[in-house]
Motif scaffolding. Structure first.
Motif, short mmCIF file in Angstrom:
data_model
loop_
_atom_site.label_atom_id
_atom_site.label_comp_id
_atom_site.label_asym_id
_atom_site.label_seq_id
_atom_site.Cartn_x
_atom_site.Cartn_y
_atom_site.Cartn_z
N SER A 170 60.94 42.93 -56.79
CA SER A 170 61.98 42.98 -57.81
C SER A 170 63.37 43.08 -57.17
O SER A 170 63.52 43.52 -56.04
CB SER A 170 61.73 44.20 -58.72
OG SER A 170 62.81 44.43 -59.58
N ASP A 171 64.37 42.69 -57.95
CA ASP A 171 65.76 42.84 -57.53
C ASP A 171 66.34 44.18 -57.97
O ASP A 171 67.53 44.44 -57.78
CB ASP A 171 66.62 41.71 -58.11
CG ASP A 171 66.27 40.36 -57.50
OD1 ASP A 171 65.87 40.34 -56.32
OD2 ASP A 171 66.39 39.34 -58.20
N SER A 172 65.51 45.02 -58.57
CA SER A 172 65.97 46.32 -59.04
C SER A 172 66.51 47.14 -57.87
O SER A 172 65.97 47.12 -56.77
CB SER A 172 64.83 47.09 -59.71
OG SER A 172 64.23 46.33 -60.74
N LYS A 173 67.58 47.89 -58.13
CA LYS A 173 68.14 48.75 -57.10
C LYS A 173 67.22 49.96 -56.89
O LYS A 173 66.47 50.36 -57.78
CB LYS A 173 69.54 49.23 -57.51
CG LYS A 173 70.55 48.09 -57.61
CD LYS A 173 70.75 47.41 -56.27
CE LYS A 173 71.73 46.26 -56.33
NZ LYS A 173 73.11 46.69 -56.62
N ASP A 183 61.39 44.67 -64.29
CA ASP A 183 62.66 44.49 -65.00
C ASP A 183 63.48 45.78 -65.08
O ASP A 183 64.43 45.88 -65.86
CB ASP A 183 62.41 43.95 -66.40
CG ASP A 183 61.55 44.88 -67.26
OD1 ASP A 183 60.90 45.78 -66.69
OD2 ASP A 183 61.54 44.71 -68.49
N SER A 184 63.12 46.78 -64.28
CA SER A 184 63.89 48.02 -64.26
C SER A 184 65.27 47.77 -63.66
O SER A 184 65.44 46.92 -62.78
CB SER A 184 63.17 49.09 -63.43
OG SER A 184 61.92 49.41 -63.99
N ASP A 185 66.25 48.51 -64.13
CA ASP A 185 67.57 48.44 -63.51
C ASP A 185 67.58 49.19 -62.18
O ASP A 185 68.27 48.79 -61.24
CB ASP A 185 68.62 49.05 -64.45
CG ASP A 185 68.82 48.20 -65.69
OD1 ASP A 185 69.33 47.07 -65.55
OD2 ASP A 185 68.46 48.65 -66.79
N VAL A 186 66.81 50.28 -62.13
CA VAL A 186 66.79 51.07 -60.91
C VAL A 186 65.45 51.79 -60.78
O VAL A 186 64.87 52.23 -61.79
CB VAL A 186 67.95 52.09 -60.88
CG1 VAL A 186 67.84 53.09 -62.01
CG2 VAL A 186 68.04 52.79 -59.53
N THR A 195 62.93 54.37 -45.36
CA THR A 195 63.97 55.13 -46.07
C THR A 195 65.29 54.37 -46.02
O THR A 195 66.06 54.35 -47.00
CB THR A 195 64.15 56.52 -45.44
OG1 THR A 195 62.93 57.26 -45.59
CG2 THR A 195 65.28 57.29 -46.11
N ALA A 196 65.55 53.71 -44.90
CA ALA A 196 66.80 52.96 -44.73
C ALA A 196 66.91 51.78 -45.69
O ALA A 196 68.01 51.26 -45.91
CB ALA A 196 66.91 52.47 -43.29
N VAL A 197 65.80 51.37 -46.29
CA VAL A 197 65.80 50.25 -47.23
C VAL A 197 66.47 50.62 -48.55
O VAL A 197 66.98 49.76 -49.27
CB VAL A 197 64.35 49.76 -47.46
CG1 VAL A 197 64.28 48.76 -48.60
CG2 VAL A 197 63.80 49.15 -46.18
N ALA A 198 66.49 51.90 -48.88
CA ALA A 198 67.04 52.35 -50.17
C ALA A 198 68.52 51.99 -50.29
O ALA A 198 69.28 52.06 -49.32
CB ALA A 198 66.86 53.85 -50.32
N ASP A 199 68.92 51.62 -51.50
CA ASP A 199 70.34 51.32 -51.75
C ASP A 199 71.17 52.59 -51.74
O ASP A 199 72.35 52.57 -51.39
CB ASP A 199 70.48 50.62 -53.11
CG ASP A 199 69.79 49.28 -53.13
OD1 ASP A 199 70.32 48.32 -52.55
OD2 ASP A 199 68.69 49.19 -53.71
N LYS A 209 76.44 48.70 -59.25
CA LYS A 209 77.62 47.88 -58.94
C LYS A 209 77.63 47.37 -57.50
O LYS A 209 78.36 46.43 -57.20
CB LYS A 209 78.89 48.70 -59.20
CG LYS A 209 79.10 49.07 -60.66
CD LYS A 209 80.33 49.95 -60.83
CE LYS A 209 80.51 50.38 -62.28
NZ LYS A 209 81.70 51.28 -62.44
N GLN A 210 76.84 47.99 -56.63
CA GLN A 210 76.83 47.58 -55.23
C GLN A 210 76.25 46.18 -55.07
O GLN A 210 75.21 45.86 -55.63
CB GLN A 210 76.02 48.57 -54.39
CG GLN A 210 76.66 49.94 -54.24
CD GLN A 210 75.79 50.92 -53.49
OE1 GLN A 210 74.65 50.59 -53.13
NE2 GLN A 210 76.29 52.12 -53.25
N LYS A 211 76.93 45.35 -54.29
CA LYS A 211 76.44 43.98 -54.05
C LYS A 211 75.66 43.89 -52.75
O LYS A 211 74.67 43.17 -52.66
CB LYS A 211 77.62 43.01 -54.05
CG LYS A 211 78.31 42.89 -55.40
CD LYS A 211 79.43 41.85 -55.38
CE LYS A 211 80.09 41.74 -56.75
NZ LYS A 211 81.19 40.72 -56.76
N HIS A 212 76.13 44.61 -51.74
CA HIS A 212 75.44 44.57 -50.45
C HIS A 212 74.20 45.46 -50.49
O HIS A 212 74.23 46.57 -51.01
CB HIS A 212 76.37 45.05 -49.33
CG HIS A 212 75.70 45.18 -48.01
ND1 HIS A 212 75.32 44.09 -47.25
CD2 HIS A 212 75.29 46.29 -47.31
CE1 HIS A 212 74.74 44.52 -46.13
NE2 HIS A 212 74.71 45.85 -46.16
#
Length: 450
Positions: free
Chosen positions: A110-113, A90-93, A148-152, A415-418
């Protein structure tokens, strides 16, 4: 916001200092912060850990770091993957550093960024002493790049590291943001015993982990040139001590070997030395010794050494950033560093210190002579250089500045959606781990039954 840091080993290095400062800085800004790690020894950790100022959790320390002293990358990945199974979903990031292998797993759980902080590409730190070793590293190098490319969001610690990142990770087309590490600007606890020990002497200081890439022998060679300079009087020689201090872990064979090599070098250069082993006490410093080795110094001892030395010698070449020069300037000690890498962004020539080539021992010795024995410089310019260094750190490298930078990145990434694609990283990670585990088992079965 809920922020979770994921770091391999919460020890006493520069990367650990950055993670801890970022976590404490975000915590001071009102965020809910925790640190997850595979190893943390409270007896071998920063004071904030010992005092319980940050929430931290340890998982997976029972996994071996290597297999028969080899395959360290496999051990590191397995430990991090296990650790990542326990981080809160449940972390935000998530803020991950050093090792990127678990980023696909974090995306799966998780959907966490995810923000990844790259201190330096790991593949450039790996040894490639043979053709076999180089071939062995190829798939792991690819894994580092695709995970590494997976990171937002990707961060680096200096403009120098950003330039190396672009040349190394050609698959990644994004340009990382730079967040410089900080120096904690706060009252510090000092060791009165260490202050008493070094008070009678002029101290030249080197602080680094005991690793060969830190090039500490440069400090010893430059000091030896100065000590053996005929123009330096006998009394001045006795008053000038070189202190070699820094992180030392008895679990790491390189630390043990390199310390021994440095002691041998001092002896070969006709320098007498004293070695205080970790856990031992040092009642006095023999006036006749030249070099004092202090592995595993405490935070309070480090503070005393930085505040009371004439100059800091920072010897690593192409250092990714280098936090110790900043700590020295904040403590009022000018810095002599190698003219490459991160220090070129932090040390200002003839303002807060000096930059010299790593292979020019003579140039280092000349600066040492100037800062230790040149009365005109000491009386007219030294104090101004001290003030310049302190102001430089307050204005550019405070914990508050770093925490604000991290907070802005977190707000941006939330805020990023993609989100970057993860399939290639998943496939690579599964294939490599399956191969790493299956091949030894198959080989053992064939050996046993054929």
């Amino acid at each position: 916001m809920k922020v979770t840091f994921i770091h391999p080993d919460l020890g006493l290095g520069g990367a650990e200092r950055l993670v801890l400062d970022a976590a404490l800085g975000l915590q001071d800004l009102g965020h809910e912060v925790s640190v997850y790690t595979s190893h943390c020894d409270r007896n071998h950790a920063f004071m904030e850990i010992k005092k319980g100022l940050i929430d931290y959790h340890v998982y997976g320390d029972f996994f071996p770091r290597s297999i028969a002293g080899k395959f360290h990358i496999i051990g590191a990945i397995v430990r991090q993957l296990y650790l990542s199974c326990f981080v809160p979903t449940d972390s935000d990031v998530y803020i991950v550093d050093q090792l990127s292998a678990s980023l696909p797993l974090l995306r799966l759980r998780s959907d966490s960024k995810i923000v990844f902080y790259c201190h330096f590409p790991d593949q450039l730190l790996a040894q490639r002493s043979s053709t076999i070793r180089s071939i062995y590293r190829l798939p792991w190098d690819w894994l580092e790049q695709v995970t590494t490319a997976v990171a937002d969001e990707i961060l680096v610690n200096s403009k120098f590291t950003r330039s190396v990142f672009a040349k190394t990770f050609t698959f990644i087309k994004r340009t990382p943001d730079v967040i410089y590490p900080c120096v904690p600007i706060a009252p510090s606890v000092t060791s009165s015993h260490m202050a008493t020990l070094i008070a009678p002497y002029t101290t030249v200081l080197s602080i680094n982990r005991f690793e060969r890439k830190k090039n500490v022998e440069l400090a010893i060679k430059a000091y030896a040139k100065l000590i053996h300079n005929p123009s330096v009087g006998a009394e001045d020689k006795l008053a000038l001590k070189l202190v070699i201090a820094g992180g030392y872990d008895p679990r790491v064979s390189e630390n043990i070997e390199y310390l021994s090599e440095l002691c041998t070098l001092a002896k070969d250069l006709r320098l007498s030395y004293c070695l205080r082993h970790p856990g031992e006490s040092l009642d006095t410093i023999d006036p006749q010794i030249n070099v004092l080795f202090l592995p595993s110094i405490t935070d309070s001892e480090k503070t005393v050494l930085l505040e009371n030395s004439r100059v800091l010698l920072y010897t690593p070449a192409f250092e990714h950033f280098g936090i110790v020069p900043l700590e020295a300037m904040y403590a009022g000690t000018p810095v002599l560093a190698v003219n490459s890498g991160g220090p070129t962004e932090t040390v200002k020539e003839d303002v807060t210190g000096w930059l010299r080539d790593a292979d020019d021992t003579e140039a280092w010795a000349k600066v040492l002579y100037k800062v230790c024995f040149d009365d005109e410089f000491i009386n007219s310019s030294y104090s101004k250089m001290v003030d310049n260094g302190i102001n430089h750190i307050h204005n550019n490298f405070s914990r508050e500045a770093m925490a604000d930078a991290f907070e802005k990145i977190i707000e941006k990434v939330i805020k990023q959606k993609h989100r970057p694609p993860v399939f290639l990283a998943d496939l690579t990670l599964f294939t490599l781990l399956f191969s790493a585990l299956a091949i030894p088992i198959i080989a053992f079965l064939l050996y046993s039954f054929l």
